[in-house]
Write an enzyme that holds these catalytic residues in place. Structure first.
Site, PDB file in Angstrom:
ATOM      1  N   HIS A   1      -5.652   8.217   1.138  1.00 11.23           N
ATOM      2  CA  HIS A   1      -6.286   6.945   0.748  1.00 11.23           C
ATOM      3  C   HIS A   1      -7.661   7.213   0.118  1.00 11.23           C
ATOM      4  O   HIS A   1      -8.007   6.622  -0.906  1.00 11.23           O
ATOM      5  CB  HIS A   1      -6.518   6.051   1.972  1.00 11.23           C
ATOM      6  CG  HIS A   1      -5.288   5.566   2.678  1.00 11.23           C
ATOM      7  ND1 HIS A   1      -5.136   5.643   4.036  1.00 11.23           N
ATOM      8  CD2 HIS A   1      -4.153   4.970   2.224  1.00 11.23           C
ATOM      9  CE1 HIS A   1      -3.973   5.122   4.397  1.00 11.23           C
ATOM     10  NE2 HIS A   1      -3.349   4.712   3.312  1.00 11.23           N
TER      11      HIS A   1
ATOM     12  N   LYS B   1       2.136  -6.888  13.589  1.00 14.99           N
ATOM     13  CA  LYS B   1       2.382  -5.438  13.533  1.00 14.99           C
ATOM     14  C   LYS B   1       1.439  -4.735  14.507  1.00 14.99           C
ATOM     15  O   LYS B   1       0.220  -4.920  14.439  1.00 14.99           O
ATOM     16  CB  LYS B   1       2.118  -4.954  12.094  1.00 14.99           C
ATOM     17  CG  LYS B   1       2.787  -3.639  11.769  1.00 14.99           C
ATOM     18  CD  LYS B   1       2.627  -3.356  10.275  1.00 14.99           C
ATOM     19  CE  LYS B   1       2.627  -1.877   9.993  1.00 14.99           C
ATOM     20  NZ  LYS B   1       2.332  -1.573   8.601  1.00 14.99           N
TER      21      LYS B   1
ATOM     22  N   ARG C   1       3.104   8.463  -4.070  1.00 16.00           N
ATOM     23  CA  ARG C   1       3.292   9.804  -3.520  1.00 16.00           C
ATOM     24  C   ARG C   1       4.556  10.438  -4.081  1.00 16.00           C
ATOM     25  O   ARG C   1       4.525  11.378  -4.829  1.00 16.00           O
ATOM     26  CB  ARG C   1       3.376   9.749  -1.993  1.00 16.00           C
ATOM     27  CG  ARG C   1       2.041   9.646  -1.327  1.00 16.00           C
ATOM     28  CD  ARG C   1       2.145   9.165   0.081  1.00 16.00           C
ATOM     29  NE  ARG C   1       2.555   7.767   0.111  1.00 16.00           N
ATOM     30  CZ  ARG C   1       2.487   7.002   1.186  1.00 16.00           C
ATOM     31  NH1 ARG C   1       2.063   7.483   2.310  1.00 16.00           N
ATOM     32  NH2 ARG C   1       2.844   5.735   1.126  1.00 16.00           N
TER      33      ARG C   1
ATOM     34  N   SER D   1      -0.328   7.312   7.052  1.00 15.25           N
ATOM     35  CA  SER D   1      -0.967   6.942   8.326  1.00 15.25           C
ATOM     36  C   SER D   1       0.006   7.154   9.474  1.00 15.25           C
ATOM     37  O   SER D   1      -0.378   7.618  10.548  1.00 15.25           O
ATOM     38  CB  SER D   1      -1.413   5.481   8.291  1.00 15.25           C
ATOM     39  OG  SER D   1      -2.384   5.293   7.310  1.00 15.25           O
TER      40      SER D   1
END
Ligand code: ADP
Length: 157
Positions: free
Chosen positions: A18, A42, A91, A130
């Site tokens: 990030h 979440k 990515r 993450s």
């Protein structure tokens, strides 16, 4: 006219992947806002406040970057705040499948001139997410160099 960009995510926690996208986007646009997604449904490792604090600490030297949060539809937030650009990081080809769908849907929802812009990951962080950080850390693996020092200190705490 100033170009206002948004980079959004959960940042639970912020990773060097990030950070790399943030530093590069900060050079491209006049103003960059990091929009932390607030999703009470979440379960997160860090609260929204903690995530915002960590981002502010890690980004304090980037003068044109600020940290904010939002909930609900990204497009509503983008239109309401008048962003010109939404930055995303890519990515692998697996990201592409999801990102193209999202970008095309958002194109219908965004105000007319808003663009989604993709920055390719730095190859040294292409495996990094993450969730990977949380998994490796919770099993006792070393994550030095994969999250900013400030974040690592807080994770240890
Ligand atoms: P989080 O992992 O904080 O929940 P997201 O997965 O929603 O964040 O990702 C936020 C943005 O950051 C997305 O555009 C995502 O592709 C990008 N991103 C995440 N990790 C990396 C990385 N290692 N390299 C480049 N971009 C990344």
């Amino acid at each position: 006219m100033k170009t206002k960009a948004l980079y959004s995510g959960s940042f639970d926690p912020l990773t060097m992947g990030h950070m790399n996208i943030i530093c590069r986007a900060a050079k491209l646009y006049d103003e960059l806002t990091i929009g932390v997604i607030s999703n009470p449904a979440k379960e997160a490792m860090f609260s929204l406040e903690e995530r915002e604090d960590m981002l502010k600490a890690a980004l304090k030297d980037l003068k044109n970057v600020k940290v904010d949060h939002f909930s609900g539809l990204l497009a509503d937030y983008v239109n309401r705040k008048g962003f010109d650009v939404v930055v995303r990081g890519l990515r692998a080809t697996t990201d592409f499948e999801y990102e193209i769908q999202m970008a095309q849907m958002n194109a219908r929802l965004f105000n007319e001139s808003v663009e989604t812009v993709f920055l390719m990951t730095d190859p040294q962080y292409s495996f990094l997410s993450s969730s990977m950080i949380k998994e490796v850390y919770s099993l006792g693996g070393c994550i030095d160099g994969l999250v900013p020092d400030e974040i690592l200190k807080r994770m240890v705490r």
